[in-house]
Motif scaffolding. Structure first.
Motif, PDB file in Angstrom:
ATOM      1  N   ALA A  39       0.839  -1.197   0.000  1.00 13.94           N
ATOM      2  CA  ALA A  39       0.000   0.000   0.000  1.00 13.94           C
ATOM      3  C   ALA A  39       0.872   1.244   0.000  1.00 13.94           C
ATOM      4  CB  ALA A  39      -0.925   0.001   1.208  1.00 13.94           C
ATOM      5  N   PHE A  40       0.400   2.265  -0.681  1.00 13.22           N
ATOM      6  CA  PHE A  40       1.097   3.551  -0.741  1.00 13.22           C
ATOM      7  C   PHE A  40       0.126   4.650  -0.342  1.00 13.22           C
ATOM      8  CE2 PHE A  40       3.391   0.797  -3.628  1.00 13.22           C
ATOM      9  CZ  PHE A  40       4.727   1.066  -3.321  1.00 13.22           C
ATOM     10  N   THR A  41       0.611   5.576   0.458  1.00 15.13           N
ATOM     11  CA  THR A  41      -0.256   6.643   0.962  1.00 15.13           C
ATOM     12  C   THR A  41      -0.443   7.776  -0.039  1.00 15.13           C
ATOM     13  OG1 THR A  41       1.639   7.720   2.022  1.00 15.13           O
ATOM     14  CG2 THR A  41       0.357   6.170   3.354  1.00 15.13           C
ATOM     15  N   SER A  42       0.497   7.944  -0.954  1.00 16.71           N
ATOM     16  CA  SER A  42       0.411   9.030  -1.938  1.00 16.71           C
ATOM     17  C   SER A  42       0.463   8.456  -3.348  1.00 16.71           C
ATOM     18  CB  SER A  42       1.554  10.029  -1.759  1.00 16.71           C
ATOM     19  OG  SER A  42       1.510  10.639  -0.489  1.00 16.71           O
ATOM     20  N   CYS A  43      -0.252   9.083  -4.249  1.00 18.20           N
ATOM     21  CA  CYS A  43      -0.307   8.621  -5.631  1.00 18.20           C
ATOM     22  C   CYS A  43      -0.619   9.801  -6.537  1.00 18.20           C
ATOM     23  CB  CYS A  43      -1.375   7.545  -5.772  1.00 18.20           C
ATOM     24  SG  CYS A  43      -1.655   7.017  -7.485  1.00 18.20           S
ATOM     25  N   SER A  44       0.007   9.822  -7.686  1.00 20.30           N
ATOM     26  CA  SER A  44      -0.251  10.907  -8.633  1.00 20.30           C
ATOM     27  C   SER A  44      -0.203  10.365 -10.056  1.00 20.30           C
ATOM     28  CB  SER A  44       0.777  12.024  -8.474  1.00 20.30           C
ATOM     29  OG  SER A  44       0.565  13.036  -9.438  1.00 20.30           O
ATOM     30  N   PRO A  45      -1.242  10.642 -10.864  1.00 17.29           N
ATOM     31  CA  PRO A  45      -1.151  10.303 -12.288  1.00 17.29           C
ATOM     32  C   PRO A  45      -0.227  11.297 -12.987  1.00 17.29           C
ATOM     33  CG  PRO A  45      -3.223  11.421 -11.836  1.00 17.29           C
ATOM     34  CD  PRO A  45      -2.545  11.229 -10.507  1.00 17.29           C
ATOM     35  N   LEU A  46       0.642  10.814 -13.831  1.00 17.59           N
ATOM     36  CA  LEU A  46       1.556  11.672 -14.565  1.00 17.59           C
ATOM     37  C   LEU A  46       0.922  12.012 -15.913  1.00 17.59           C
ATOM     38  CD1 LEU A  46       4.875   9.818 -13.672  1.00 17.59           C
ATOM     39  CD2 LEU A  46       3.843  11.809 -12.561  1.00 17.59           C
ATOM     40  N   ALA A  47       0.969  13.280 -16.264  1.00 14.96           N
ATOM     41  CA  ALA A  47       0.172  13.770 -17.399  1.00 14.96           C
ATOM     42  C   ALA A  47       0.606  13.201 -18.739  1.00 14.96           C
ATOM     43  CB  ALA A  47       0.233  15.297 -17.448  1.00 14.96           C
ATOM     44  N   ALA A  48       1.844  12.741 -18.863  1.00 14.75           N
ATOM     45  CA  ALA A  48       2.328  12.224 -20.144  1.00 14.75           C
ATOM     46  C   ALA A  48       2.591  10.731 -20.051  1.00 14.75           C
ATOM     47  CB  ALA A  48       3.602  12.959 -20.568  1.00 14.75           C
ATOM     48  N   LEU A  49       2.425  10.046 -21.149  1.00  8.46           N
ATOM     49  CA  LEU A  49       2.706   8.616 -21.292  1.00  8.46           C
ATOM     50  C   LEU A  49       1.784   7.715 -20.476  1.00  8.46           C
ATOM     51  CD1 LEU A  49       6.634   8.648 -21.262  1.00  8.46           C
ATOM     52  CD2 LEU A  49       5.121   8.446 -23.246  1.00  8.46           C
ATOM     53  N   GLY A  50       0.755   8.270 -19.845  1.00 12.75           N
ATOM     54  CA  GLY A  50      -0.206   7.455 -19.110  1.00 12.75           C
ATOM     55  C   GLY A  50       0.376   6.729 -17.917  1.00 12.75           C
ATOM     56  N   SER A  51       1.362   7.327 -17.258  1.00 11.60           N
ATOM     57  CA  SER A  51       2.050   6.679 -16.140  1.00 11.60           C
ATOM     58  C   SER A  51       1.529   7.169 -14.795  1.00 11.60           C
ATOM     59  CB  SER A  51       3.562   6.944 -16.237  1.00 11.60           C
ATOM     60  OG  SER A  51       4.075   6.476 -17.462  1.00 11.60           O
ATOM     61  N   PHE A  52       1.957   6.466 -13.722  1.00 15.71           N
ATOM     62  CA  PHE A  52       1.548   6.797 -12.360  1.00 15.71           C
ATOM     63  C   PHE A  52       2.749   6.655 -11.437  1.00 15.71           C
ATOM     64  CE2 PHE A  52      -1.997   5.042 -14.669  1.00 15.71           C
ATOM     65  CZ  PHE A  52      -3.058   5.884 -14.376  1.00 15.71           C
ATOM     66  N   ILE A  53       2.799   7.480 -10.412  1.00 16.50           N
ATOM     67  CA  ILE A  53       3.833   7.362  -9.387  1.00 16.50           C
ATOM     68  C   ILE A  53       3.148   7.239  -8.036  1.00 16.50           C
ATOM     69  CG2 ILE A  53       4.089   9.887  -9.273  1.00 16.50           C
ATOM     70  CD1 ILE A  53       6.872   7.267  -8.681  1.00 16.50           C
ATOM     71  N   HIS A  54       3.476   6.177  -7.300  1.00 14.73           N
ATOM     72  CA  HIS A  54       2.963   5.917  -5.951  1.00 14.73           C
ATOM     73  C   HIS A  54       4.147   6.002  -4.988  1.00 14.73           C
ATOM     74  CE1 HIS A  54      -0.734   3.879  -7.668  1.00 14.73           C
ATOM     75  NE2 HIS A  54       0.129   3.746  -8.681  1.00 14.73           N
ATOM     76  N   TRP A  55       3.923   6.510  -3.765  1.00 15.89           N
ATOM     77  CA  TRP A  55       5.037   6.553  -2.826  1.00 15.89           C
ATOM     78  C   TRP A  55       4.576   6.658  -1.368  1.00 15.89           C
ATOM     79  CZ3 TRP A  55       3.514  10.914  -5.511  1.00 15.89           C
ATOM     80  CH2 TRP A  55       3.320  12.072  -4.788  1.00 15.89           C
TER      81      TRP A  55
END
Length: 404
Positions: A39-55
């Motif tokens: 589980a990750f408390t923070s998540c953000s969709p990245l505007a390019a390439l359809g990627s996501f970063i969780h941390w």
């Protein structure tokens, strides 16, 4: 409807809803579920390439556990995500890379991007990294790692990419579209992530401004100025001359502004080189500047060198127009705007081409008819300052001239 059918319909509806939720959960951000109950408390969709970063950020020891996720990753592609404290660009990025190796394993490793021609070889980063791993399941690639970050990297630039793999070696990614917009900022402490950080928003505006200025100047005003000189002479003398000068000078002024914007973009993006587009731009600027200075050296219509000046003026002018159209489409490939903008410019070219198809035979018809009647080849008598005949025909003096 009997009770059995009603139960079946209800069960089907529930199953459909669960399926939709599951699909959305796999492709979304906060609703995504990782294997092994990670589980990750923070998540953000990245505007390019359809990627996501969780941390997850641990303030006690300044460590960050991350998961960079990229749905729709072919087995023949590499993905990468990293931090760049030196600027919003690829060079200097401390990256996590993953791709399918020759053994068919989706491996992850660290790589310090020291040049724009890198093939992402393994190497140590400027900060500590542990627990590096990766997975590729149903086309969704994910890189996991724990980062030991110094204070200056808690809020910094983030870069992410994907590209092809050939013979087990990562190759250069595309240089257009989302691949040049995959940059932003991230603040692990506050949970904020942006795809327009590090000045990339301003840079995108400058890129769009550069494209608009050049399309209007080299791609529209310059061709229209040439058409004024070639076709309007038989209708509006000496107005055609002033229209020709107005369009060409305006196009040159706007084109210089667009050229200067391109130079600024190049200086702000060291290592990013679009050599063909750049070289064509330099050639266009050079030819257009020569045309401007040539006006100051224009011989009089009856001068013995006027014929050669006309040849030079026409050759450089038409070459500039042809190169400008080619370079505008090169710019479209780099900027990768919405299709409507490319088609809008194609529509303008079709309109100008249709005007040429109509005006070329009409102009020759008028010129030849006036010549057969022994009259002027222009609409009205004008001074020798502007009179050069039309389209290579003779003037009222009987001498052979070219267009001004």
């Amino acid at each position: 409807m009997d009770r059995t059918k009603s139960a079946k319909v209800s069960l089907f509806a529930v199953w459909t809803i669960l399926l939709v939720l599951n699909v959305n959960g796999q492709s979304g951000c906060d609703t995504h579920r990782f294997a092994n109950n990670i589980a990750f408390t923070s998540c953000s969709p990245l505007a390019a390439l359809g990627s996501f970063i969780h941390w997850n950020y641990n303030d006690q020891n300044s460590t960050v556990s991350i998961a960079y996720r990229h749905p729709g990753t072919p087995s023949s592609s590499w993905i990468a995500w990293g931090l760049n404290p030196s600027g919003a660009r690829m060079q200097g990025t401390q990256a996590l890379v993953a791709f399918t190796n020759s053994r068919g394993e989706f491996q992850a490793y660290t790589s310090s991007v020291d040049s724009y021609g890198t093939q992402l070889p393994p190497g140590n980063l400027s900060f500590g990294v542990s627990l590096v791993s990766a997975s590729l399941v149903n086309g969704e690639a994910t890189i996991f790692a724990t980062l030991e970050l110094p204070a200056n990297l808690i809020m910094t630039n983030q870069v992410w990419q994907m590209g092809p793999v050939t013979n087990g070696i990562p190759q250069i990614h595309q240089l257009s579209g989302d691949n040049i917009r995959s940059i932003g900022t991230i603040d692990f402490r506050t949970g904020q992530s942006s795809a327009s950080g590090g000045g990339s928003g301003n840079r995108l505006r400058r890129r769009n401004t550069h494209g608009i200025l050049n399309a209007v100047s080299w791609g529209v005003l310059m061709p229209m100025g040439a058409m004024m000189a070639r076709y309007m002479k038989v209708f509006t003398a000496p107005t055609w001359f002033y229209l020709h000068i107005a369009f060409q000078v305006s196009g040159y002024a706007i084109g210089v502004a667009g050229w200067a914007t391109g130079i600024k973009l190049g200086n702000d993006s060291p290592g990013t080189s679009y050599s063909t587009h750049r070289n064509l731009g330099i050639a266009l600027f050079t030819f257009a500047t020569l045309q401007v200075f040539a006006l100051l050296l224009r011989p009089k219509p009856d001068h013995k060198y006027r014929f050669y000046w006309n040849m030079y003026h026409h050759t450089v002018g038409y070459t500039t127009i042809i190169l400008s159209i080619i370079n505008i489409f090169k710019g479209f490939d780099i900027l990768d705007p919405e299709d409507k903008w490319r088609w809008a410019y194609i529509g303008i070219l079709i309109f100008l081409g249709a005007c040429v198809v109509i005006l070329e035979p009409l102009t020759w018809f008028i010129v030849l008819r006036r010549k057969n009647r022994g009259g002027n080849t222009v609409a009205a008598p004008i001074s020798n300052k502007y009179s050069n005949g039309v389209n290579g025909t003779t003037s009222t003096t009987g001498q052979h001239h070219q267009d001004a």
